[in-house]
Write a protein that holds these residues in place. Sequence first.
Motif, PDB file in Angstrom:
ATOM      1  N   HIS A  92       4.376 -23.776   9.312  1.00  0.00           N
ATOM      2  CA  HIS A  92       4.163 -25.174   9.693  1.00  0.00           C
ATOM      3  C   HIS A  92       5.206 -25.597  10.721  1.00  0.00           C
ATOM      4  N   GLN A  93       6.452 -25.231  10.493  1.00  0.00           N
ATOM      5  CA  GLN A  93       7.532 -25.597  11.413  1.00  0.00           C
ATOM      6  C   GLN A  93       7.288 -25.012  12.794  1.00  0.00           C
ATOM      7  N   ASP A  94       6.867 -23.754  12.842  1.00  0.00           N
ATOM      8  CA  ASP A  94       6.650 -23.079  14.115  1.00  0.00           C
ATOM      9  C   ASP A  94       5.370 -23.521  14.808  1.00  0.00           C
ATOM     10  N   GLY A  95       4.455 -24.118  14.060  1.00  0.00           N
ATOM     11  CA  GLY A  95       3.166 -24.486  14.627  1.00  0.00           C
ATOM     12  C   GLY A  95       2.238 -23.302  14.723  1.00  0.00           C
ATOM     13  N   SER A  96       2.472 -22.281  13.921  1.00  0.00           N
ATOM     14  CA  SER A  96       1.646 -21.073  13.916  1.00  0.00           C
ATOM     15  C   SER A  96       0.564 -21.191  12.847  1.00  0.00           C
ATOM     16  N   PRO A  97      -0.484 -20.364  12.943  1.00  0.00           N
ATOM     17  CA  PRO A  97      -1.516 -20.384  11.899  1.00  0.00           C
ATOM     18  C   PRO A  97      -0.933 -19.984  10.544  1.00  0.00           C
ATOM     19  N   LEU A  98      -1.416 -20.613   9.482  1.00  0.00           N
ATOM     20  CA  LEU A  98      -0.819 -20.444   8.161  1.00  0.00           C
ATOM     21  C   LEU A  98      -1.496 -19.377   7.317  1.00  0.00           C
TER      22      LEU A  98
END
Length: 125
Positions: A92-98
Motif C-alpha cells: 500500500h505504501q509503495d502503491g504496488s499491487p497487493l
Amino acid sequence: MSYISGAKSVANKQVRIASTKIDGIGPKKAIQIRYQLGISGNIKIKELTKYQIDQIEQMIGQDHVVHWEWKRGERANIERLINISCYRGIRHQDGSPLRGQRTHTNARTCRKEMKEVYRKPLVLV
C-alpha cells in the motif's frame, strides 16, 4: 437533485438503483430498505416526498455503515496494515499491487508512480 446520506441521487432513477450509489449500500440492502419502508419498486426519486426521503436517511443511518463512516473505516484498516509493516501494508505504501498480480508487464500506473519516486534529477555540468 437531492442528497441522501451525503451522496448525490439522480432524480430520474428508481429508488432501488439510486440508493446503490451510496457507498456501503448494494443492490440487496437497497431492496431491503425499500421493503421495510413500503416504497413501491417503480417509484423514482423525484416522486418521493420529503417525509419518505427523511425515512430513508433515518433507516440508513440506524442500520448501516455508509459513506464517510465506511470510508473512514477502510482508511483505518489500511493505516493499521501500514503500521504493523505487513506485506500488504508495505505494498500500500509503495502503491504496488497487493494481491499477487504481475508487475513486469501490467500495473503500469503503479510502476509509473514508482519510477517518478526513484528518478534522479538531471545535473548539467
